[in-house]
Design a protein around this motif. Structure first.
Motif, PDB file in Angstrom:
ATOM      1  N   SER A   1      -6.784  12.009  -9.086  1.00 56.12           N
ATOM      2  CA  SER A   1      -8.119  11.875  -9.323  1.00 56.12           C
ATOM      3  C   SER A   1      -8.451  11.815 -10.762  1.00 56.12           C
ATOM      4  N   ARG A   2      -7.765  12.382 -11.672  1.00 55.52           N
ATOM      5  CA  ARG A   2      -7.955  12.239 -13.170  1.00 55.52           C
ATOM      6  C   ARG A   2      -7.697  10.912 -13.596  1.00 55.52           C
ATOM      7  N   PHE A   3      -6.660  10.105 -13.035  1.00 52.43           N
ATOM      8  CA  PHE A   3      -6.379   8.765 -13.420  1.00 52.43           C
ATOM      9  C   PHE A   3      -6.857   7.468 -12.572  1.00 52.43           C
ATOM     10  N   GLY A   4      -7.385   7.759 -11.303  1.00 55.43           N
ATOM     11  CA  GLY A   4      -7.593   6.893 -10.457  1.00 55.43           C
ATOM     12  C   GLY A   4      -6.823   5.792 -10.047  1.00 55.43           C
ATOM     13  N   ILE A   5      -7.243   4.772  -9.466  1.00 56.54           N
ATOM     14  CA  ILE A   5      -6.347   4.110  -8.548  1.00 56.54           C
ATOM     15  C   ILE A   5      -5.338   3.178  -9.635  1.00 56.54           C
ATOM     16  N   ASP A   6      -5.960   2.806 -10.416  1.00 54.80           N
ATOM     17  CA  ASP A   6      -5.239   1.714 -11.405  1.00 54.80           C
ATOM     18  C   ASP A   6      -4.161   2.538 -12.105  1.00 54.80           C
ATOM     19  N   ASN A   7      -4.471   3.588 -12.704  1.00 47.98           N
ATOM     20  CA  ASN A   7      -3.365   4.308 -13.329  1.00 47.98           C
ATOM     21  C   ASN A   7      -2.398   4.749 -12.617  1.00 47.98           C
ATOM     22  N   SER A   8      -2.852   5.402 -11.247  1.00 41.03           N
ATOM     23  CA  SER A   8      -1.865   5.919 -10.680  1.00 41.03           C
ATOM     24  C   SER A   8      -1.065   4.809  -9.874  1.00 41.03           C
ATOM     25  N   THR A   9      -1.374   3.739  -9.578  1.00 43.01           N
ATOM     26  CA  THR A   9      -0.534   2.613  -9.026  1.00 43.01           C
ATOM     27  C   THR A   9       0.397   1.943 -10.384  1.00 43.01           C
ATOM     28  N   LEU A  10      -0.139   1.980 -11.482  1.00 45.43           N
ATOM     29  CA  LEU A  10       0.740   1.342 -12.350  1.00 45.43           C
ATOM     30  C   LEU A  10       1.850   2.616 -12.486  1.00 45.43           C
ATOM     31  N   TYR A  11       1.532   3.737 -12.768  1.00 44.48           N
ATOM     32  CA  TYR A  11       2.497   4.760 -12.801  1.00 44.48           C
ATOM     33  C   TYR A  11       3.416   4.925 -11.888  1.00 44.48           C
ATOM     34  N   ASN A  12       3.269   4.699 -10.586  1.00 42.35           N
ATOM     35  CA  ASN A  12       4.186   4.763  -9.433  1.00 42.35           C
ATOM     36  C   ASN A  12       5.093   3.365  -9.328  1.00 42.35           C
ATOM     37  N   ILE A  13       4.467   2.366  -9.715  1.00 37.57           N
ATOM     38  CA  ILE A  13       5.002   0.975  -9.740  1.00 37.57           C
ATOM     39  C   ILE A  13       6.186   1.039 -10.929  1.00 37.57           C
ATOM     40  N   VAL A  14       5.599   1.670 -12.227  1.00 37.78           N
ATOM     41  CA  VAL A  14       6.775   1.634 -13.245  1.00 37.78           C
ATOM     42  C   VAL A  14       7.974   2.637 -12.727  1.00 37.78           C
ATOM     43  N   SER A  15       7.532   3.763 -11.992  1.00 39.97           N
ATOM     44  CA  SER A  15       8.648   4.668 -11.626  1.00 39.97           C
ATOM     45  C   SER A  15       9.505   4.269 -10.615  1.00 39.97           C
ATOM     46  N   THR A  16       9.139   3.166  -9.736  1.00 39.59           N
ATOM     47  CA  THR A  16       9.938   2.753  -8.719  1.00 39.59           C
ATOM     48  C   THR A  16      10.429   1.227  -9.077  1.00 39.59           C
ATOM     49  N   GLN A  17      10.074   0.700 -10.150  1.00 38.97           N
ATOM     50  CA  GLN A  17      10.707  -0.437 -10.828  1.00 38.97           C
ATOM     51  C   GLN A  17      11.614  -0.092 -11.628  1.00 38.97           C
ATOM     52  N   THR A  18      11.637   1.238 -12.373  1.00 38.65           N
ATOM     53  CA  THR A  18      12.823   1.840 -13.177  1.00 38.65           C
ATOM     54  C   THR A  18      13.492   2.766 -12.207  1.00 38.65           C
ATOM     55  N   SER A  19      14.554   3.568 -12.570  1.00 36.03           N
ATOM     56  CA  SER A  19      15.118   4.534 -11.719  1.00 36.03           C
ATOM     57  C   SER A  19      14.555   5.943 -11.960  1.00 36.03           C
ATOM     58  N   THR A  20      13.110   5.994 -12.217  1.00 34.00           N
ATOM     59  CA  THR A  20      12.745   7.115 -12.710  1.00 34.00           C
ATOM     60  C   THR A  20      12.196   8.073 -11.600  1.00 34.00           C
ATOM     61  N   GLY A  21      11.276   7.602 -10.847  1.00 37.90           N
ATOM     62  CA  GLY A  21      10.773   8.414  -9.490  1.00 37.90           C
ATOM     63  C   GLY A  21       9.880   9.389  -9.850  1.00 37.90           C
ATOM     64  N   SER A  22       9.348   9.635 -11.001  1.00 34.23           N
ATOM     65  CA  SER A  22       8.569  10.564 -11.452  1.00 34.23           C
ATOM     66  C   SER A  22       7.161  10.204 -11.179  1.00 34.23           C
ATOM     67  N   VAL A  23       6.727  10.089  -9.864  1.00 34.78           N
ATOM     68  CA  VAL A  23       5.130   9.554  -9.458  1.00 34.78           C
ATOM     69  C   VAL A  23       4.301  10.614  -9.964  1.00 34.78           C
TER      70      VAL A  23
ATOM     71  N   ALA B   1      -3.429  -4.417  -3.184  1.00 37.20           N
ATOM     72  CA  ALA B   1      -3.393  -3.605  -2.000  1.00 37.20           C
ATOM     73  C   ALA B   1      -4.439  -2.110  -2.113  1.00 37.20           C
ATOM     74  N   GLU B   2      -3.969  -1.461  -3.119  1.00 39.39           N
ATOM     75  CA  GLU B   2      -4.578  -0.238  -3.338  1.00 39.39           C
ATOM     76  C   GLU B   2      -6.105  -0.115  -3.577  1.00 39.39           C
ATOM     77  N   HIS B   3      -6.642  -1.515  -3.899  1.00 44.35           N
ATOM     78  CA  HIS B   3      -7.919  -1.628  -3.925  1.00 44.35           C
ATOM     79  C   HIS B   3      -8.833  -2.024  -2.696  1.00 44.35           C
ATOM     80  N   GLN B   4      -8.042  -1.747  -1.702  1.00 40.58           N
ATOM     81  CA  GLN B   4      -8.411  -2.465  -0.126  1.00 40.58           C
ATOM     82  C   GLN B   4      -8.701  -0.760   0.372  1.00 40.58           C
ATOM     83  N   PRO B   5      -9.246  -0.678   1.602  1.00 40.60           N
ATOM     84  CA  PRO B   5      -9.592   0.438   2.556  1.00 40.60           C
ATOM     85  C   PRO B   5      -7.937   0.640   2.915  1.00 40.60           C
TER      86      PRO B   5
END
Length: 564
Positions: A326-348, A300-304
């Motif tokens: 911008s330091r991490f790009g789409i892939d690392n930003s998306t992975l970080y946020n998925i990890v945060s929301t698939q756990t109870s972390t929320g530190s996006v 989804a995030e690799h689409q406009p």
């Protein structure tokens, strides 16, 4: 390092952690390390308990509720009166009562939802003596409840499930503190702040503009916020702030720390119930749901972004970069946020509000399933085990047998407690969302119209109800309504599940095991893992599909696209 290489490195590191840390935690909670047992005695003596003292599930639950209640009061008093306390170089005022209530509940429930900007609201003393302390103890409480349920499954004809005070002390002293100390040094080495020196005053030599740059004891709180799946950021930008997350290495380490304990606890479970294969089955179910959700978000995030295209007529050929770090790009930003929301972390580390509708849906899906893939420290495992019990009950109905899980018959009492544990979160979230949408004063806080505005409200309640803490943004949630209702939602989402879990543990501990027969459903097989996944998805869909249809799905349909 390419993104594919990073995923491989993370997978290998987590595989080693699963085995090593999982075995270590089993030894800690079973009291098998004599040196640690001797060292913890003075601390337990301060509490007035001994390592050999056991509690029934009722006493365990009372201890949990009393401790958490006192923690809320102490945290509230510190932050509401911080202007009169030391270590406040910015001379900040006390936090208003409604916000102080929300914040105290948030950190004690391991949610770390923040209706404030940390660097301009909380003094050093509040950050260290109130919030950081709760990062440790709330995480330890979550692990303790999971261990109590595992004991309930493993024990035979026992009236006790352990001791809350012993379990909590062991979690803090022998798991959370040692790892946090080591990793905080690594974060400081990489450039994360750690100082009591106060803010820095800078004057731009070119235009004479004066700027105040807040600083503080950041690195020490950063590590435990990830390791304990707490998620509360010292700075408002959280994982996107370079003072909290300065390099690509700290970004990867943050992801690893978030996943380490929830993943390892599945091995701890397998060791303590003498069936590592059952722990593997639970981990496999977690991993498959996690992997599918991550894949959907990445595509989804690799689409406009259709909203950007519609508003500006611009086509982003490299995907949806809006709101990403911008330091991490789409892939690392998306992975970080998925990890945060698939756990109870929320530190996006990027803005949820700017994700594509389906990217935002993927973030919500992790919480709609109950934040269990792999979930928060402790909370992911005990909620997953509730689903496992519901799954064997359904499987038993299919074949006309009394269901069993690891040798324990699942009967009326167990399924009632399991059902309460599964349903209390969705009921709380949906009722709170409905109230917020119905009240004009609550609707006035929504900054976007239509499905996106609904998503912002629904996400806020879903995040707090799952003790996640991430925010969709676009909602002026620092109001008395959202502070008070959000606090109530967090309390129900935490203790409304924990108490049924402890009751379930007590009921299972008192049962004698039954011998396996030809008709016993093997719960350590791919078939069981697949059925468990199906039950999780079915329950999540039945509870939340209508709400998701009104939010991200409706938004995607309105723009005429799901994927390119």
């Amino acid at each position: 390092m390419t993104f594919a290489t990073e995923l491989i490195v993370l997978a290998v590191a987590l595989a080693v952690t699963w085995r090593v840390l999982g075995a270590y935690m089993a030894g800690v909670y079973e009291g098998r390390y004599s040196l640690l047992v001797r060292l913890e005695r003075p601390v337990l003596a301060l509490v007035g308990v001994s390592a050999s003292e056991e509690q029934s599930w009722q006493r365990y639950a009372r201890s949990l509720l009393v401790f958490s209640g006192v923690s809320i009061v102490v945290t509230y008093l510190i932050i509401v009166s911080q202007a009169h306390l030391p270590l406040d170089p910015q001379h900040l005022v006390g936090v208003p009562p409604a916000l102080a209530f929300n914040t105290a509940v948030s950190f004690v429930t391991n949610t770390n939802w923040q209706n404030y900007a940390g660097e301009t609201t909380m003094s050093y003393f509040s950050q260290m003596a109130a919030l950081a302390v709760q990062n440790f103890v709330s995480a330890a409480v979550g692990i303790a409840v999971a261990i109590a349920l595992v004991r309930g499954i493993a024990r035979r004809g026992r009236a006790t499930i352990g001791n809350f005070w012993v379990d909590t002390v062991r979690g803090v002293l022998w798991i959370l503190l040692p790892i946090s100390l080591v990793m905080a040094v690594v974060f400081v080495w990489q450039g994360a702040l750690e100082t009591l020196g106060g803010p820095v005053h800078v004057v731009d030599a070119l235009n004479g503009v004066h700027q105040v740059i807040p600083r503080g004891p950041v690195a020490s709180q950063e590590v435990i916020k990830q390791l304990g799946t707490n998620g509360g950021g010292y700075f408002n930008a959280n994982g996107a702030d370079p003072f909290e997350n300065p390099t690509g290495l700290t970004n990867v380490l943050s992801i690893y720390l978030i996943l380490a304990i929830p993943v390892a606890l599945t091995y701890t479970f397998g060791r303590m119930v003498a069936s590592v294969r059952d722990g593997v089955a639970v981990l496999a179910a977690m991993g498959i749901i996690f992997g599918v959700t991550l894949a959907v978000a990445l595509v989804a995030e690799h689409q406009p972004n259709p909203a950007i295209q519609h508003a500006a007529g611009a086509l982003a050929s490299r995907g949806n970069l809006v709101g990403k770090e911008s330091r991490f790009g789409i892939d690392n930003s998306t992975l970080y946020n998925i990890v945060s929301t698939q756990t109870s972390t929320g530190s996006v580390n990027s803005s949820m509000d700017s994700y594509t509708p389906i990217g935002g849906l993927a973030m919500m899906a992790g919480m709609a399933f109950g934040d269990i893939t792999p979930g928060g420290v402790g909370s992911g495992l005990y909620t997953m085990l509730i689903f496992a019990i519901v799954t064997v009950f359904i499987a038993g109905l299919m074949v006309g047998r009394t269901p069993e899980y690891l040798g324990k018959k699942i009967q009326r009492t167990e399924i009632i407690w399991a059902s309460v544990g599964v349903l209390v979160m969705p009921i709380t979230v949906l009722v709170a969302t409905g109230v917020a949408i119905a009240l004009p004063s609550a609707r006035a806080a929504i900054l976007n119209a239509g499905p996106h505005g609904f998503s912002e409200v629904f996400y806020a309640m879903l995040s707090q109800g799952n003790n996640n803490g991430s925010a969709f943004a676009g909602l002026s949630s620092n109001t008395d309504f959202y502070n008070i209702v959000g606090g109530i939602v967090m309390l129900l989402g935490r203790f409304g599940v924990m108490v049924p879990v402890l009751a379930l543990a007590g009921s299972l501990a008192a049962k004698e095991p039954v011998p396996a027969t030809a008709g016993t459903f093997d719960t350590a097989t791919p078939m069981f893992a697949g059925l468990l996944i199906g039950v999780i998805i079915l329950v999540g869909a039945l509870n939340f599909f209508p709400a998701l249809s009104l939010g991200p799905i409706a938004e995607a349909v309105a723009h005429g696209r799901f994927f390119a």
